[in-house]
Design a protein around this motif. Structure first.
Motif, mmCIF file in Angstrom:
data_model
loop_
_atom_site.group_PDB
_atom_site.id
_atom_site.type_symbol
_atom_site.label_atom_id
_atom_site.label_comp_id
_atom_site.label_asym_id
_atom_site.label_seq_id
_atom_site.Cartn_x
_atom_site.Cartn_y
_atom_site.Cartn_z
ATOM 1 N N ALA A 184 0.836 -1.139 -0.070
ATOM 2 C CA ALA A 184 0.007 -0.119 -0.118
ATOM 3 C C ALA A 184 1.065 0.995 -0.082
ATOM 4 C CB ALA A 184 -0.889 -0.061 1.102
ATOM 5 N N LEU A 185 0.655 2.028 -1.008
ATOM 6 C CA LEU A 185 1.615 3.201 -1.209
ATOM 7 C C LEU A 185 1.010 4.544 -1.597
ATOM 8 C CD1 LEU A 185 4.297 4.610 -1.984
ATOM 9 C CD2 LEU A 185 3.727 3.989 -4.405
ATOM 10 N N SER A 186 1.299 5.637 -0.697
ATOM 11 C CA SER A 186 0.841 6.741 -0.916
ATOM 12 C C SER A 186 1.766 7.764 -0.879
ATOM 13 C CB SER A 186 -0.443 7.030 0.014
ATOM 14 O OG SER A 186 -1.040 8.305 -0.339
ATOM 15 N N VAL A 187 1.940 8.641 -2.162
ATOM 16 C CA VAL A 187 2.803 9.533 -2.140
ATOM 17 C C VAL A 187 2.287 11.040 -2.521
ATOM 18 C CG1 VAL A 187 4.909 8.219 -2.420
ATOM 19 C CG2 VAL A 187 3.599 8.963 -4.428
ATOM 20 N N ALA A 188 2.777 12.123 -2.216
ATOM 21 C CA ALA A 188 2.471 13.377 -2.417
ATOM 22 C C ALA A 188 3.591 14.516 -2.596
ATOM 23 C CB ALA A 188 1.457 14.004 -1.435
ATOM 24 N N MET A 189 3.121 15.603 -3.205
ATOM 25 C CA MET A 189 4.228 16.696 -3.596
ATOM 26 C C MET A 189 4.073 17.512 -2.018
ATOM 27 S SD MET A 189 3.145 17.990 -7.246
ATOM 28 C CE MET A 189 3.406 16.771 -8.658
ATOM 29 N N SER A 190 5.175 18.109 -1.862
ATOM 30 C CA SER A 190 5.600 18.849 -0.524
ATOM 31 C C SER A 190 5.105 20.254 -0.810
ATOM 32 C CB SER A 190 7.042 18.543 0.060
ATOM 33 O OG SER A 190 7.764 19.034 -1.095
ATOM 34 N N ALA A 191 5.166 20.709 -1.933
ATOM 35 C CA ALA A 191 4.868 22.147 -2.226
ATOM 36 C C ALA A 191 4.386 22.237 -3.660
ATOM 37 C CB ALA A 191 6.122 22.890 -2.036
ATOM 38 N N ASN A 192 3.783 23.413 -3.974
ATOM 39 C CA ASN A 192 3.324 23.715 -5.339
ATOM 40 C C ASN A 192 4.476 23.497 -6.332
ATOM 41 O OD1 ASN A 192 0.917 24.320 -3.922
ATOM 42 N ND2 ASN A 192 0.851 26.552 -4.549
ATOM 43 N N THR A 193 4.202 23.206 -7.356
ATOM 44 C CA THR A 193 5.348 22.690 -8.122
ATOM 45 C C THR A 193 4.954 23.144 -9.756
ATOM 46 O OG1 THR A 193 5.945 20.655 -6.882
ATOM 47 C CG2 THR A 193 6.671 20.829 -9.190
ATOM 48 N N SER A 194 6.134 23.841 -10.281
ATOM 49 C CA SER A 194 5.890 24.225 -11.543
ATOM 50 C C SER A 194 6.457 22.995 -12.352
ATOM 51 C CB SER A 194 6.545 25.350 -11.888
ATOM 52 O OG SER A 194 6.488 25.948 -13.359
ATOM 53 N N THR A 195 5.775 22.738 -13.481
ATOM 54 C CA THR A 195 6.226 21.546 -14.518
ATOM 55 C C THR A 195 5.729 21.708 -15.967
ATOM 56 O OG1 THR A 195 6.432 19.033 -14.694
ATOM 57 C CG2 THR A 195 4.145 19.976 -14.088
ATOM 58 N N ALA A 196 6.304 20.987 -16.733
ATOM 59 C CA ALA A 196 5.965 20.907 -18.182
ATOM 60 C C ALA A 196 5.594 19.554 -18.694
ATOM 61 C CB ALA A 196 6.943 21.737 -18.977
ATOM 62 N N ASN A 197 4.913 19.532 -20.079
ATOM 63 C CA ASN A 197 4.621 18.453 -20.578
ATOM 64 C C ASN A 197 5.827 17.394 -20.560
ATOM 65 O OD1 ASN A 197 2.879 16.702 -22.274
ATOM 66 N ND2 ASN A 197 4.496 17.247 -24.060
ATOM 67 N N GLY A 198 5.478 16.316 -20.165
ATOM 68 C CA GLY A 198 6.618 14.965 -20.253
ATOM 69 C C GLY A 198 7.326 14.926 -19.167
ATOM 70 N N ASN A 199 7.324 15.906 -18.224
ATOM 71 C CA ASN A 199 8.188 15.882 -16.809
ATOM 72 C C ASN A 199 7.560 14.726 -16.047
ATOM 73 O OD1 ASN A 199 9.750 17.730 -17.887
ATOM 74 N ND2 ASN A 199 9.222 19.420 -16.388
ATOM 75 N N THR A 200 8.597 13.943 -15.203
ATOM 76 C CA THR A 200 8.011 13.152 -14.332
ATOM 77 C C THR A 200 7.642 14.080 -13.027
ATOM 78 O OG1 THR A 200 9.896 11.664 -14.723
ATOM 79 C CG2 THR A 200 8.760 11.539 -12.450
ATOM 80 N N LEU A 201 6.444 13.632 -12.626
ATOM 81 C CA LEU A 201 5.540 14.441 -11.602
ATOM 82 C C LEU A 201 6.323 14.253 -10.179
ATOM 83 C CD1 LEU A 201 1.847 13.334 -12.515
ATOM 84 C CD2 LEU A 201 3.026 15.686 -12.596
ATOM 85 N N ASN A 202 6.476 15.441 -9.569
ATOM 86 C CA ASN A 202 7.338 15.382 -8.526
ATOM 87 C C ASN A 202 6.760 14.917 -7.009
ATOM 88 O OD1 ASN A 202 9.651 15.979 -6.923
ATOM 89 N ND2 ASN A 202 8.708 18.273 -6.538
ATOM 90 N N PHE A 203 6.578 13.549 -7.076
ATOM 91 C CA PHE A 203 5.929 13.018 -5.936
ATOM 92 C C PHE A 203 7.107 12.743 -5.007
ATOM 93 C CE2 PHE A 203 2.649 12.072 -8.910
ATOM 94 C CZ PHE A 203 1.462 12.453 -8.306
ATOM 95 N N ASN A 204 7.419 13.650 -4.134
ATOM 96 C CA ASN A 204 8.435 13.637 -3.264
ATOM 97 C C ASN A 204 8.279 13.227 -1.871
ATOM 98 O OD1 ASN A 204 7.454 16.084 -2.717
ATOM 99 N ND2 ASN A 204 9.198 17.275 -3.095
#
Length: 522
Positions: free
Chosen positions: A390-410
């Motif tokens: 069972a895994l649950s991950v999230a982003m620690s802060a608002n993140t600016s990203t672009a098409n094709g980038n790996t989503l920053n679930f840190n």
């Protein structure tokens, strides 16, 4: 007793005096109803008509949908009868998905949040979803409002599409023993829908007090205890995908040994939507849980006794009832109020018997496959602890990203198999099996009519994805829910899919990724 007949736009009302009889049934998590009878010679009888509201008091409000003229003899014996449903049961809608989505889906949301969102989206005249006002439409009922969300109930996953709104709501409420209510605000011309939760007033061991309905203490005038096996089934013949002799058939029964003779009660369960034969047992058990032996208890309340309705107990509360066979825990799921000219009023209570056991049985049947995994993963079933994932991950802060980038679930919220890499932002499957992926991102600054989505990559190759068009520029929330077969050590990562330049994705309140092992194939 005087009652009011109110225009359905709340513009005015008329008083009806001298009703011959009133039967008003309040229901906690099902449809309520009423019937009012008045002599046709009564000058106020003319005010009864379809599509108007009937006000007995602030707790008993209905919507008239049927008028009957009943004549047994001369004019003096002609009666006008108005029938209808509780005010809360005027949600004659189906559940529409949001534009561009296959279904209206919710992940890890509170039960109350889901129900109020469904009402807002499909019926409210002042619909606000995720803080954004929706455009008015013919589907919305003018003046219908939804009370503030208090986030009550358990968090669940839920999806619906083109289903009966009322049935969907009541099914959800019943699963967590909660209710629906509607109140009338005449001054502001609005009908306000809200979710209700009962109070625990049971007589509990080791604790003083509690509400006990009993003939001995004269808090009840009559108690009816019924056991009904008319619709009971104890063996499900469950059929999966395929045709003829090649179609998998599994017999599931509820008793320790296979029932036989007169005691065998079979039912056929259609399960063509199930791809895995291993899941047929769960479907069969779920079907049997829905047609179990019915135990029903009702009580006629002593309104002149020690308990006062609305003070010592109310609709939806959990109380105890004393019968000849023992003391049982029940929930008050209905109140049938009976008024008759020149007679004392009466209240019949509809009670759900042994509510804790029923809820436990329902949960067990619907989540048997998950419970088996938990048992195996904790060693209770002798399985491999790594098989429980069972895994649950999230982003620690608002993140600016672009098409094709790996989503920053840190940020790891939980990772029972310790298989998530916060540096690479990727998950490695601990065992062969069927996994469920759920993810959501909150795009804060979309371009109107551009699309935004989530793509699933397995071992570096595009596997699947989900996206939606933005409607306006305030927000856009793509949602991904998918089952996927993975081999041990297969690597999964999620990437952004936009036809836009860089966008801002909100933090973990609205943006997250979950992985759950549904079936261990190792």
């Amino acid at each position: 007793m005087n009652i009011r007949v109110i225009e359905n736009d709340l513009s005015g009302y008329k008083i009806i005096a001298g009703a011959e009889s009133i039967v008003f049934t309040q229901a906690f998590n099902s449809r309520g109803s009423f019937e009012v009878a008045i002599n046709a010679n009564n000058p106020t009888a003319k005010y009864l008509s379809e599509d108007k509201l009937l006000w007995i008091d602030s707790e008993k409000i209905g919507y008239i949908n049927s008028i009957i003229r009943d004549r047994k003899g001369g004019k003096a014996e002609e009666y006008i009868i108005a029938r209808g449903v509780e005010l809360k049961d005027q949600l004659d809608r189906i559940t529409y998905p949001d534009s561009g989505l296959d279904a209206d889906s919710y992940t890890n949301e509170y039960l109350e949040t889901i129900i109020k969102s469904l009402i807002q989206k499909n019926a409210s005249g002042t619909a606000v979803i995720s803080g954004v006002a929706t455009a008015a439409s013919a589907r919305q009922i003018a003046g219908l409002k939804v009370a503030a969300d208090e986030q009550r109930g358990l968090r669940i996953d839920y999806s619906t599409k083109y289903k009966d709104l009322s049935k969907e709501i009541y099914s959800l409420l019943l699963s967590q023993q909660m209710g629906l209510k509607a109140s009338l605000d005449i001054e502001n011309g609005s009908i306000i829908f809200d979710v209700a939760a009962g109070e625990d007033k049971r007589a509990q061991e080791g604790k003083a007090g509690g509400t006990v309905l009993s003939l001995k203490t004269k808090t009840a005038l009559e108690i009816v205890d019924t056991t009904d096996k008319q619709n009971y089934k104890n063996l499900s013949v469950t059929a999966g995908q395929g045709e003829g002799a090649g179609r998998p058939i599994l017999e599931v029964y509820t008793e320790e040994s296979e029932p036989s003779g007169y005691g065998r009660r079979e039912v056929f369960t259609e399960a063509r939507d199930i791809e895995s034969e291993e899941e047929l047992a769960t479907r069969g058990a779920q079907k049997l849980s829905e047609i179990s032996i019915t135990r029903a208890i009702s009580a006629n309340a002593n309104t002149a006794g020690a308990y006062k309705i609305g003070v010592d107990y109310k609709l939806g509360d959990f109380v105890s009832v004393d019968t000849d066979t023992g003391l049982y825990d029940v929930q008050i799921v209905g109140m049938k109020h009976l008024f008759k000219r020149d007679e004392a009023s009466a209240v019949e209570l509809m009670l759900n018997y042994d509510v804790d056991a029923r809820l436990a049985a329902l949960i067990t049947a619907k989540h048997m496959d998950y419970d088996a995994l938990v048992a195996a993963g904790t060693g209770g079933g002798g399985g491999n602890p790594a098989s429980l994932c069972a895994l649950s991950v999230a982003m620690s802060a608002n993140t600016s990203t672009a098409n094709g980038n790996t989503l920053n679930f840190n940020t790891i919220l939980y990772d029972t198999a310790a298989k998530y890499n916060t540096s690479a932002k990727e998950f490695a499957a601990p065992v062969d099996g069927l996994y469920e992926i759920k993810a959501q991102i909150y795009v804060q600054t979309p371009m109107d009519r551009n699309y935004y989505g989530i793509e699933v990559y397995v071992n570096g190759a595009l596997h699947s994805g989900s996206w939606r068009y933005a409607s306006g520029t305030a927000w856009c929330i793509p949602i991904l829910t998918k089952d996927i077969l993975l081999a041990a050590d297969d690597v999964v990562k999620l990437k952004a899919k936009f036809n836009d330049t860089k966008v801002v994705i909100a933090n973990n309140t609205y943006t997250w990724w979950q992985m759950t092992l549904k079936r261990d194939d190792s």
